[in-house]
Design an enzyme around this catalytic site. Sequence first.
Site, mmCIF file in Angstrom:
data_model
loop_
_atom_site.group_PDB
_atom_site.id
_atom_site.type_symbol
_atom_site.label_atom_id
_atom_site.label_comp_id
_atom_site.label_asym_id
_atom_site.label_seq_id
_atom_site.Cartn_x
_atom_site.Cartn_y
_atom_site.Cartn_z
ATOM 1 N N LYS A 188 0.826 -1.218 0.000
ATOM 2 C CA LYS A 188 0.000 0.000 0.000
ATOM 3 C C LYS A 188 0.857 1.263 0.000
ATOM 4 C CE LYS A 188 -4.049 -1.998 2.116
ATOM 5 N NZ LYS A 188 -4.878 -1.773 0.913
ATOM 6 N N ASP A 203 -10.883 -3.886 -13.206
ATOM 7 C CA ASP A 203 -10.136 -4.458 -12.076
ATOM 8 C C ASP A 203 -10.020 -3.375 -10.994
ATOM 9 O OD1 ASP A 203 -8.324 -5.603 -10.341
ATOM 10 O OD2 ASP A 203 -6.673 -5.726 -11.774
ATOM 11 N N ASP A 220 -5.781 2.834 -3.048
ATOM 12 C CA ASP A 220 -4.443 3.444 -2.990
ATOM 13 C C ASP A 220 -4.361 4.659 -3.915
ATOM 14 O OD1 ASP A 220 -3.578 1.578 -1.159
ATOM 15 O OD2 ASP A 220 -2.853 0.189 -2.691
ATOM 16 N N ASN A 262 -11.748 10.684 -6.640
ATOM 17 C CA ASN A 262 -12.739 9.831 -7.316
ATOM 18 C C ASN A 262 -12.393 9.698 -8.811
ATOM 19 O OD1 ASN A 262 -14.616 9.023 -5.373
ATOM 20 N ND2 ASN A 262 -15.936 10.799 -5.652
#
Length: 321
Positions: free
Chosen positions: A61, A267, A273, A297
């Site tokens: 991450k 996907d 992240d 977003n």
Amino acid sequence: MIIAFICIVLIFNTMETISIHRPKIVVIGSCNTDMVVKANRLPVPGETILGGTFYMNPGGKGANQAIAAARLGAEVTFISKIGYDLFGLQALEIYRSEKINTEYIFTDQKSPSGVALISVDSFGENSIIVAPGASRSLSIEDINKAEEKIKEADIILMQLEIPIDTVEYAATIACKYGKKVILNPAPASSLSNSFLMNVHTILPNRIEAEMLSGIKVMNIESAHRAAQAIGEKGIENVVITLGKDGAYVKEKDEYTMIPAKEVETIDTTGAGDVFCGAFSVCLSEGHSLAKSVKFANAAAAIAVTRIGAQSAIPYKREVVL
Ligand code: ADP
């Protein structure tokens, strides 16, 4: 005439200095290599299955968010720890090619670099074991070595794939210098209020919000209650990411739902992240929390139309609000 020319040159230089100013973000977190096997189904304990396909992807991450922030326009320093092995060296090469400052990526001579062993079946269902390796030894001493960078940064972005003592300490140092701490509380964990009070904005997904608030997040009403409960722990700003629905935002006493962009999803690996990296870049450029969520977003929506985690991260020029 000559004076006018000098003035024009000076004005031009100043404009260029302003336009090339990039926000400084320090990301403190994990670096892993994802080792993925895709098969028709997941094996049961004790079983061996033949016929899988193997591929290896850089991940973690911390690393994903550092790359997202760099591609989206920030000057990024990544504080992390790798093992003395090929995976660690490969990861370093990737970060350098992304123009990330790797000066504070430490090497643990005793532990291997972090790996995630991921099995995926034909329905996309997966099982994952993470061996954090060197990420587990990123220490308070390492943070002390990088204190100057924290002091220079606009924003400190962290997750929870490294020891919690290190995360808490880094937040204290950041607050000492008046820096904004952005926390992506992943993987889901319970956190002390004294630590959370040092966090400017927390960015949990549904599962992490439930872990922090005790409220199952299923719709806007429950997201509102969860955001309120998390806020009561001492954090002013809470942004709960809600996958394809977007994000529910608590900014001080104001609550807003900011919808995601409608896209053809391929996907969703690493969407969170990209959201965290993008949010931090936009906020560190001085934009409002709401605008930063809209930008996040938009960036994450691009990422879900592509395969992979790091390979799917968009560049700033691609993101349109
Ligand atoms: P995580 O990846 O951490 O589980 P989410 O699933 O909540 O986090 O996704 C993070 C953000 O990615 C969302 O708030 C949204 O902006 C974007 N996103 C995720 N899935 C989609 C989707 N199917 N379509 C558009 N945007 C998405």
